[in-house]
Design a protein around this motif. Structure first.
Motif, PDB file in Angstrom:
ATOM      1  N   LEU A  83       0.913  -1.064  -0.062  1.00  0.00           N
ATOM      2  CA  LEU A  83      -0.021  -0.032   0.154  1.00  0.00           C
ATOM      3  C   LEU A  83       0.878   1.285   0.044  1.00  0.00           C
ATOM      4  O   LEU A  83       1.729   1.457   0.869  1.00  0.00           O
ATOM      5  N   GLY A  84       0.804   1.964  -1.129  1.00  0.00           N
ATOM      6  CA  GLY A  84       1.602   3.385  -1.159  1.00  0.00           C
ATOM      7  C   GLY A  84       0.578   4.365  -0.358  1.00  0.00           C
ATOM      8  O   GLY A  84       0.841   4.750   0.543  1.00  0.00           O
ATOM      9  N   ARG A  85      -0.489   4.680  -1.407  1.00  0.00           N
ATOM     10  CA  ARG A  85      -1.431   5.634  -1.050  1.00  0.00           C
ATOM     11  C   ARG A  85      -2.745   4.952  -1.148  1.00  0.00           C
ATOM     12  O   ARG A  85      -3.062   4.528  -2.160  1.00  0.00           O
ATOM     13  N   VAL A  86      -3.651   5.314  -0.083  1.00  0.00           N
ATOM     14  CA  VAL A  86      -4.982   4.760  -0.048  1.00  0.00           C
ATOM     15  C   VAL A  86      -6.062   6.091  -0.642  1.00  0.00           C
ATOM     16  O   VAL A  86      -5.867   6.778   0.164  1.00  0.00           O
ATOM     17  N   SER A  87      -6.760   5.834  -1.589  1.00  0.00           N
ATOM     18  CA  SER A  87      -7.481   6.720  -2.049  1.00  0.00           C
ATOM     19  C   SER A  87      -8.995   6.355  -1.848  1.00  0.00           C
ATOM     20  O   SER A  87      -9.287   5.289  -2.219  1.00  0.00           O
ATOM     21  N   LEU A  88      -9.655   7.179  -1.180  1.00  0.00           N
ATOM     22  CA  LEU A  88     -11.140   6.949  -0.858  1.00  0.00           C
ATOM     23  C   LEU A  88     -12.083   7.814  -1.520  1.00  0.00           C
ATOM     24  O   LEU A  88     -11.935   8.939  -1.204  1.00  0.00           O
ATOM     25  N   ASP A  89     -12.853   7.427  -2.476  1.00  0.00           N
ATOM     26  CA  ASP A  89     -13.972   8.259  -3.276  1.00  0.00           C
ATOM     27  C   ASP A  89     -15.115   8.065  -2.492  1.00  0.00           C
ATOM     28  O   ASP A  89     -15.643   6.881  -2.275  1.00  0.00           O
ATOM     29  N   PHE A  90     -15.823   9.237  -2.029  1.00  0.00           N
ATOM     30  CA  PHE A  90     -17.117   8.929  -1.375  1.00  0.00           C
ATOM     31  C   PHE A  90     -17.985  10.154  -1.980  1.00  0.00           C
ATOM     32  O   PHE A  90     -17.394  11.326  -2.404  1.00  0.00           O
ATOM     33  N   GLY A  91     -19.313   9.851  -1.669  1.00  0.00           N
ATOM     34  CA  GLY A  91     -20.210  11.153  -1.973  1.00  0.00           C
ATOM     35  C   GLY A  91     -20.876  11.478  -0.664  1.00  0.00           C
ATOM     36  O   GLY A  91     -21.160  10.814   0.400  1.00  0.00           O
ATOM     37  N   VAL A  92     -21.369  12.872  -0.798  1.00  0.00           N
ATOM     38  CA  VAL A  92     -21.996  13.456   0.341  1.00  0.00           C
ATOM     39  C   VAL A  92     -23.594  13.811  -0.410  1.00  0.00           C
ATOM     40  O   VAL A  92     -23.597  14.697  -1.183  1.00  0.00           O
ATOM     41  N   ALA A  93     -24.694  13.087   0.152  1.00  0.00           N
ATOM     42  CA  ALA A  93     -25.921  13.409  -0.423  1.00  0.00           C
ATOM     43  C   ALA A  93     -26.963  14.388   0.484  1.00  0.00           C
ATOM     44  O   ALA A  93     -27.576  14.926  -0.077  1.00  0.00           O
ATOM     45  N   HIS A  94     -26.276  14.425   1.911  1.00  0.00           N
ATOM     46  CA  HIS A  94     -27.319  15.003   2.823  1.00  0.00           C
ATOM     47  C   HIS A  94     -26.513  15.918   3.502  1.00  0.00           C
ATOM     48  O   HIS A  94     -25.818  15.500   4.355  1.00  0.00           O
TER      49      HIS A  94
END
Length: 116
Positions: A83-94
């Motif tokens: 693991l070098g860099r951990v990338s987390l994509d997420f959405g904000v709906a509310h």
């Protein structure tokens, strides 16, 4: 409310103090850097990523420098790192809700969830 993050080092059983984090907004393939941060002694940012007044509906990315953190802790890592860099994509709906993005991490694994 707003948006926050927290990283726990599961290898050493402690907060990931000093880990570098990048925070982006995303739209399709386009990313825009919002800010670069370093986690404090509790493995958190000193202030929310967004407070409740600033939080907007949309998609975001957090990038955690996992290898850099563990190397700084003196952990012998293979080259290339698992693991070098951990990338987390997420959405904000509310935007009226709190979004907390915790990361539990070791040099060989990670997990995340929507926290409270």
């Amino acid at each position: 409310m707003g948006l926050s993050t927290h990283v726990l080092d599961t290898m050493h059983g402690c907060p990931a103090a000093g880990m570098a984090v990048e925070f982006y907004s995303t739209q399709g393939d386009t990313t825009t850097l919002i800010r670069k941060l370093t986690l404090n002694s509790d493995g958190r940012t000193d202030a929310p990523l967004f407070d409740s007044a600033s939080l907007r509906q949309g998609t975001y990315r957090l990038v955690f420098d996992v290898a850099g953190y563990f190397k700084a802790r003196g952990v012998a890592l293979p080259e290339p790192n698992f693991l070098g860099r951990v990338s987390l994509d997420f959405g904000v709906a509310h935007t009226d809700q709190h979004y907390h993005v915790p990361l539990l991490v070791s040099p060989w694994s990670y997990s995340t969830y929507r926290g409270s």
